[in-house]
Design an enzyme around this catalytic site. Sequence first.
Site, short mmCIF file in Angstrom:
data_model
loop_
_atom_site.label_atom_id
_atom_site.label_comp_id
_atom_site.label_asym_id
_atom_site.label_seq_id
_atom_site.Cartn_x
_atom_site.Cartn_y
_atom_site.Cartn_z
N THR A 66 0.84 -1.21 0.00
CA THR A 66 0.00 0.00 0.00
C THR A 66 0.87 1.25 0.00
OG1 THR A 66 -1.92 1.04 1.06
CG2 THR A 66 -0.30 0.09 2.54
N ASN A 67 0.27 2.42 0.20
CA ASN A 67 1.06 3.66 0.29
C ASN A 67 0.49 4.53 1.40
OD1 ASN A 67 -1.04 5.52 -0.84
ND2 ASN A 67 -0.81 4.13 -2.58
#
Length: 408
Positions: A215-216
Amino acid sequence: MTRDSGLTSALCGRRVALLVTGSIAAYKAVVLMRLLMKEGARVRVAMTKEASRFVGEAAFSAFLNEPVLTDMWSRAGEPHIELGEWAEVMVVAPATATTIAKMASGVGDNVVVASFLAASGVVFVAPAMHHRMWLHPATQRNVRRLKSWGIHVIEPVEGELANGQRGIGRMAEPEAIVARLVSHFRGQKRDLAGYRVLVSAGPTEEPIDPVRVLTNRSSGKMGWMLAERARERGAEVILVAGPVALRPPEGVRCIEVRSALEMENAIRAHWQSVDAVVMAAAVSDWRPSQVHSSKIKRGDRECLVLELVPNPDILAGLGKERQGARPVLVGFALESENLVEHALDKLERKKVDLIVANPTSALGGDENEAIFLTREGAKEIGRLSKGELADRIWDEVRRLLKSLRNRD
Ligand code: CTP
């Protein structure tokens, strides 16, 4: 909605929390509630124990669908703050000197001040107290502090006070309070009324195995702001949201997704029925080529190689398939170098109408720095709060939509 007061429906449909505290003027809060309801507002009420010495809970609850909140603790033992989060408008009327002092110093030991501390909307305060209490430097300092936070203080008026004396301290009349609220909201733009818009927000999560994801760090705040501002300006809003720790904004249709593929499906189900799509989501460009069905064990391996495959470019896909000029397409470009050059490349490559280019140095926090790029050129926007930037984006989208309407 009333017409007899001569006021229009600027409060129509608005979520108003009426917070009543312990003053003799508390009985007037019932009249205030009725007037707000006549304007079409959706009203909920909370009152302190002291207020109930002057007016009964039943005087309010007889007109309401929801119970009056009197206790700051919910059954689950959590403080009641959802009223603060729910309300677009909070009106503390009457507000005693003690309530104002607690508000100014953040002492949330009753349902009214706890709701205030959790407020996300506009707050109005209508003080009511003895004139010497009103003029006391402590009260005046507290009022100044509230005003410095953008809280609207509806000044008390001169008149006969509870003890028969005269002086400034009487709560403004309910009609005057409603008129003040109406004039505040009448000034607010409703220039996106009649438009349907779709906003994507947050990160995506690409599964690796049942417990791990790629993810980020997107917080989702920019997309949330865009959705909220569009709704406030009258648009019908669909928010397609990746996993974030934010509550869906009120009055917005929120579709929760996790992966880029889920986000793409959700957007594709609606994009042709909206006037504008704003892609504020930080879509992961890659996903693991295979999702392990059981947790990958550490074992004694020296290293673990993950193979990644590209995710679809959602925005570019819409740009490619769009027939004609609708919906208006807006993308973001977060760049660490050559901001304008890379952003212009995205404008062309993704066939969109507006790119909001942000330098990576503007990441995080509640502010953002931007340059707008359209086919007409670049516009420096500078550093703004995310709310102001959201408004500027909608101004630009509205301008593009209007030019389309003129062409139709
Ligand atoms: N975007 C998208 N689908 C993707 C990646 C990005 O729709 N798979 C959208 C984003 O929501 C954003 C815009 O495209 O509005 C630009 O995103 P960005 O990550 O800056 O661009 P990329 O095309 O991924 O280019 P790069 O990461 O190489 O800079």
